[in-house]
Design an enzyme around this catalytic site. Structure first.
Site, PDB file in Angstrom:
ATOM      1  N   HIS A  10      19.927 -19.773   3.287  1.00  0.00           N
ATOM      2  CA  HIS A  10      18.951 -20.861   3.368  1.00  0.00           C
ATOM      3  C   HIS A  10      19.511 -22.078   4.103  1.00  0.00           C
ATOM      4  CE1 HIS A  10      20.991 -23.341   0.374  1.00  0.00           C
ATOM      5  NE2 HIS A  10      21.158 -22.234  -0.338  1.00  0.00           N
ATOM      6  N   GLU A  16      20.831 -16.871  -6.497  1.00  0.00           N
ATOM      7  CA  GLU A  16      22.252 -17.228  -6.433  1.00  0.00           C
ATOM      8  C   GLU A  16      22.953 -16.892  -7.742  1.00  0.00           C
ATOM      9  OE1 GLU A  16      24.970 -17.406  -5.026  1.00  0.00           O
ATOM     10  OE2 GLU A  16      24.997 -19.295  -3.941  1.00  0.00           O
TER      11      GLU A  16
END
Length: 185
Positions: free
Chosen positions: A9, A79
């Protein structure tokens, strides 16, 4: 099985200052959005059999800005959960746990390496079941750990793969052996 394209990202307030960000759902910074947009021409025209994204807004927004607004949310691409270390920098953590790394732990209240392995192996099983290339939008530690698993290594070996924000990497095969074809590009 095709290639696995990985996109980390774009930049967030915490990624730019080294804060461990897993469940905290931060937006992209303006420069993170611009970097995500810059990925679009690099991915345009490539046919992907499957496009996945972590559920966190920073990954979903990166996918959208890179030209994949319909990316399928995949919880397993989230994550590494940092538990009580969420929001802390490595120097802050090392003040109480010298020599600490996410790769060696401990991660109080977070995920163990074994738990991360289980969910990333589910991602790889899904990728293996697809005919064609797959594109995945996710996060630094998860993508590094996913790369280690692609190569048949323990997730801790993700420590060997530096990964910057808004970068493109490609995992492939050479003579049926899993390889890194492009990294941190």
């Amino acid at each position: 099985m095709g290639d696995l394209y990985l996109v980390r990202h774009g930049a967030t307030a915490w990624s730019t200052n080294g804060r461990h960000t897993s469940v905290t759902d931060l937006p992209l910074l303006p420069e993170g959005e611009a970097d995500a947009v810059s990925l679009a021409p690099r991915l345009a025209g490539h046919e992907f059999a499957l496009v996945l994204t972590s559920p966190r807004q920073r990954a979903v927004r990166t996918a959208t800005l890179a030209g994949f607004p319909d990316a399928e949310v995949c919880e397993d691409l989230a994550e590494w959960r940092y538990g009580s270390l969420e929001g802390l920098t490595t120097p802050e953590i090392r003040a109480s746990m010298p020599d600490w790394t996410i790769w060696a732990g401990p991660v109080p209240g977070g995920e163990s390496a074994e738990q991360v392995t289980e969910r990333l192996d589910r991602v790889l099983a899904r990728v293996a079941a697809v005919e064609g290339d797959v594109l995945a939008f996710s996060h630094g530690h998860s993508l590094r750990a996913l790369t280690a698993r692609w190569l048949g290594l323990p997730v801790a070996e993700g420590r060997l793969f530096r990964l910057d924000t808004a970068t493109l990497s490609v995992l492939a095969h050479e003579r049926s052996a899993p390889v890194v074809a492009r990294w941190n590009s």
